[in-house]
Scaffold this active site. Sequence first.
Site, PDB file in Angstrom:
ATOM      1  N   TYR A  99       0.832  -1.210   0.000  1.00 25.51           N
ATOM      2  CA  TYR A  99       0.000   0.000   0.000  1.00 25.51           C
ATOM      3  C   TYR A  99       0.866   1.260   0.000  1.00 25.51           C
ATOM      4  CZ  TYR A  99      -3.846  -3.119   1.518  1.00 25.51           C
ATOM      5  OH  TYR A  99      -4.785  -4.115   1.625  1.00 25.51           O
ATOM      6  N   LYS A 159       5.003 -14.277   2.654  1.00 24.70           N
ATOM      7  CA  LYS A 159       4.697 -15.211   1.570  1.00 24.70           C
ATOM      8  C   LYS A 159       6.000 -15.378   0.797  1.00 24.70           C
ATOM      9  CE  LYS A 159       2.024 -17.744  -0.985  1.00 24.70           C
ATOM     10  NZ  LYS A 159       1.449 -19.023  -0.528  1.00 24.70           N
ATOM     11  N   ASP A 190      -1.201 -17.791   3.670  1.00 20.34           N
ATOM     12  CA  ASP A 190      -2.347 -18.672   3.391  1.00 20.34           C
ATOM     13  C   ASP A 190      -2.532 -19.688   4.521  1.00 20.34           C
ATOM     14  OD1 ASP A 190       0.116 -19.670   2.580  1.00 20.34           O
ATOM     15  OD2 ASP A 190      -0.624 -20.658   0.773  1.00 20.34           O
ATOM     16  N   ASP A 248      -3.818  -6.438   6.787  1.00 23.89           N
ATOM     17  CA  ASP A 248      -5.140  -5.858   6.514  1.00 23.89           C
ATOM     18  C   ASP A 248      -6.167  -6.988   6.456  1.00 23.89           C
ATOM     19  OD1 ASP A 248      -7.233  -4.236   5.726  1.00 23.89           O
ATOM     20  OD2 ASP A 248      -6.592  -4.106   3.630  1.00 23.89           O
ATOM     21  N   ASP A 267      -9.038  -8.333   9.635  1.00 25.19           N
ATOM     22  CA  ASP A 267     -10.493  -8.477   9.474  1.00 25.19           C
ATOM     23  C   ASP A 267     -10.931  -9.867   9.944  1.00 25.19           C
ATOM     24  OD1 ASP A 267     -10.879  -5.948   8.437  1.00 25.19           O
ATOM     25  OD2 ASP A 267     -12.019  -6.618   6.693  1.00 25.19           O
TER      26      ASP A 267
HETATM   27  C1  IPM Z   1      -8.476  -0.963   7.202  1.00 25.15           C
HETATM   28  C2  IPM Z   1      -9.159  -0.634   5.946  1.00 25.15           C
HETATM   29  C3  IPM Z   1      -8.323   0.337   5.152  1.00 25.15           C
HETATM   30  C4  IPM Z   1      -6.907  -0.116   5.106  1.00 25.15           C
HETATM   31  C5  IPM Z   1      -8.797   0.491   3.738  1.00 25.15           C
HETATM   32  C6  IPM Z   1     -10.191   1.005   3.714  1.00 25.15           C
HETATM   33  C7  IPM Z   1      -7.808   1.248   2.902  1.00 25.15           C
HETATM   34  O1  IPM Z   1      -9.411  -1.784   5.240  1.00 25.15           O
HETATM   35  O2  IPM Z   1      -8.295  -0.070   8.031  1.00 25.15           O
HETATM   36  O3  IPM Z   1      -8.069  -2.101   7.372  1.00 25.15           O
HETATM   37  O4  IPM Z   1      -6.603  -1.181   4.613  1.00 25.15           O
HETATM   38  O5  IPM Z   1      -6.036   0.588   5.588  1.00 25.15           O
HETATM   39 MG    MG Z   2      -8.964  -3.495   6.284  1.00 25.12          MG
END
Ligand code: IPM
Ligand code: MG
Length: 358
Positions: A138, A189, A222, A246, A250
């Site tokens: 990113y 990875k 993975d 990221d 989640d």
């Molecule tokens: C998070 C979100 C953000 C990120 C996105 C929306 C860019 O997914 O805070 O994890 O990856 O930074």
């Molecule tokens: Mg995220």
Amino acid sequence: MGTHRIAAIPGDGIGQEVIAAGLEVLDALQARAPGLRLEVQTFDWGSEHYRRTGRMMPENGLEQLRGFDAIYFGAVGAPDIPDDVTLWGLRLAICQGFDQYANVRPARLLPGVRGPLRDVEPGDLDWVVVRENTEGEYAGAGGRVHRGLPEEVGTELAIFTRKGCERIMRFAFELARSRPKKRLTLVTKSNAQRHGMVLWDETFAQVARDFPDVSTDKELVDAMTTRMVLKPRSLDVIVATNLHADILSDLASALSGSLGLGPTANLDPERRFPSMFEPIHGSGFDITGKGVANPIASFWSAALMLEHLGEGEAAARLMDAIERTLAAGDVLTPDLGGSATTAEVTERVCALLAGSNV
Ligand code: IPM
Ligand code: MG
């Protein structure tokens, strides 16, 4: 500790609702803790600001924020504006501009919460995902050429620097060292990605020598998804790249019961700039305006903010009120299987704070 100056940026969607709730809870906390002084200034930046001015925040936005001790952030994202515009115009601009390289995401199965994993009790799932937050996949490097033609090319260049790897790993090792299990798992990875990921592996091995008291292991990303589901007890602190963490964070949040619970700290550990605290869940426009967003992630993020500001006692008191609210189980939002509103959960946490001993 003096007065802490907080910049609140509620942003978009349910960000507005959960930051308002968080500020109420912080007020209730201050009323019971005479030593705690927070001075909050709210900024109306976000998608509405973009529609009005063509910018998510003013050109000198970072300058305006620089003097604050912390940033309390809601969410960005709106159905009518491209996500890359809303994100790079505000949240990522702050993370990168203030070199908040350590993104810290605790995920814990709290008492009273039913997670999706069978036979997993509170205490079995207690992780902190440490995400490299300024480079990697990113970093924003890459480009598009031959736009609009059939030959068009888009590149997304992942950037990994030794300095970037080393500083996030040192941070993760220090964090692991401070926790009872003292365990750190590296996620990469490096079997398929043989340059940047191998740099991660090598740097990890070097940094590990300075932390002989922390036990370490490695997992490919993975395989890590299955380990999180099948062997949650085997994990403690996890360090991974921007993209991998990221995704894994989640998953971690969902496995701990709901995306509505997970908090985030975007830290500049060197404290050159203000750090930023936000719920992990995003703007949630499917439930915006319905008053049912779970405010717990926002409260927990506020607790992380207090800890960062050196207000450990206030942070602990807020966490205690959060945990008691969840454990009681009668005031839960729909994401946790209840039917309570944001306001009802907020009221309960405030009442518990008001009743707590100073
Ligand atoms: C998070 C979100 C953000 C990120 C996105 C929306 C860019 O997914 O805070 O994890 O990856 O930074
Ligand atoms: Mg995220």
